[in-house]
Scaffold this active site. Structure first.
Site, PDB file in Angstrom:
ATOM      1  N   HIS A  33       1.869   4.268  -3.042  1.00  0.00           N
ATOM      2  CA  HIS A  33       1.905   5.733  -2.891  1.00  0.00           C
ATOM      3  C   HIS A  33       3.255   6.277  -3.357  1.00  0.00           C
ATOM      4  CE1 HIS A  33      -1.870   6.347  -0.867  1.00  0.00           C
ATOM      5  NE2 HIS A  33      -1.549   5.649   0.206  1.00  0.00           N
ATOM      6  N   HIS A  75       0.845  -1.200   0.000  1.00  0.00           N
ATOM      7  CA  HIS A  75       0.000   0.000   0.000  1.00  0.00           C
ATOM      8  C   HIS A  75       0.882   1.254   0.000  1.00  0.00           C
ATOM      9  CE1 HIS A  75      -3.602   2.373   1.580  1.00  0.00           C
ATOM     10  NE2 HIS A  75      -2.589   3.194   1.812  1.00  0.00           N
ATOM     11  N   GLU A  76       1.839   1.287   0.933  1.00  0.00           N
ATOM     12  CA  GLU A  76       2.714   2.449   1.025  1.00  0.00           C
ATOM     13  C   GLU A  76       3.649   2.542  -0.182  1.00  0.00           C
ATOM     14  OE1 GLU A  76       2.014   4.558   3.112  1.00  0.00           O
ATOM     15  OE2 GLU A  76       0.825   3.422   4.548  1.00  0.00           O
TER      16      GLU A  76
END
Length: 268
Positions: free
Chosen positions: A62, A58-59
């Site tokens: 980004h 997820h990170e």
């Protein structure tokens, strides 16, 4: 300076992440083969490690999207190595989400890659950076539920089936929470570039409290029922039944004792 000038180590996958992924693989095999002395412990370790892997991805989503949108400082910060210890707030990104899964079985949105937004031009790019994280949870949920909606469960052991169902619950709940247009969450980050500057300035001080507000509202019975009703509807649409999710949660929380219904279900 271009992205091609980064040091090789800026993009090398961290041994920490490799270790977590290895735990996921080994415990997933243990759940599949029922090799472990305690199926519940194996499910706990498999789901927890898989959840941490999804948080790292997820990170990373980004960070990677920010890199290609113009923030070339991302590599030097260690965000491209998938190392959870490199995040700005490891407590918020990894520790708290794991604690909330253990306590209540809900996918808490993490969040803490520091992006230098002044390097990025274009509102669409800013929105895409925010959307990239929860879209990773959506993709993870699709993968977890693929055996269900593809009707390909023949040969899949019931314990592994339960674990996938519970992991899917975490991914769906995380995606929905993250996409809420609340300051501090990714959903607000998607719409923020399109809001008038005055509104953005007024809302900015509320960002640190957005997640707290969401979870406070989830304690309101009507809102809690509505949220989990939406999660259940999404899972049902993906072919995952309530008993499978419930049994996955029960095996995950193995310290509470074995559920007789699930034990009978798994022995069929």
């Amino acid at each position: 300076m271009s992205t091609a000038t980064f040091r090789r180590g800026d993009r090398r996958i961290s041994p920490v992440f490799i270790g977590i992924a290895a735990v996921m693989g080994v415990t997933g095999w243990a759940v599949w083969t029922d090799y472990a002395a305690s199926l519940g412990l194996a499910v706990f370790l498999f789901v927890t490690s898989a959840w941490v892997v999804s948080l790292c991805l997820h990170e990373y989503a980004h960070a990677r999207t920010a890199l290609h949108s113009g923030d070339i400082s991302i590599g030097a910060k260690g965000y491209l190595t998938l190392n959870p210890l490199a995040y700005t707030h490891a407590l918020l990104s990894i520790v708290l989400p794991v604690v909330f899964v253990i306590m209540g079985g809900i996918g808490l949105p993490g969040g803490a890659v520091f992006i230098e937004h002044n390097r990025i031009r274009g509102r669409w790019r800013h929105s895409l950076i925010s959307a990239a994280g929860p879209l990773t949870n959506v993709l993870f949920a699709v993968v977890c539920t693929a055996p269900f909606w593809l009707d390909a469960l023949d040969g899949v052991p019931m314990g592994f089936r339960f674990a996938l169902a519970f992991l899917a619950l975490l991914q769906v709940s995380a995606a929905i929470l993250n996409f809420l247009p609340v300051p501090g969450l990714d959903g607000y980050g998607v719409i923020e570039p399109w809001l008038p500057r005055g509104i953005r300035r007024q809302v900015e001080p509320l960002a640190p409290f957005g997640l707290i507000l969401v979870f406070a509202l989830l304690f309101v019975p009507a809102l809690n029922d509505a949220f989990f009703g939406l999660v259940d509807s999404v899972l049902s649409g993906l072919g995952v039944s309530d008993p499978e999710v419930a049994c996955g949660r029960d095996y995950y929380r193995f310290w509470e004792g074995e559920n007789e219904f699930c034990a009978l279900y798994i022995d069929r």
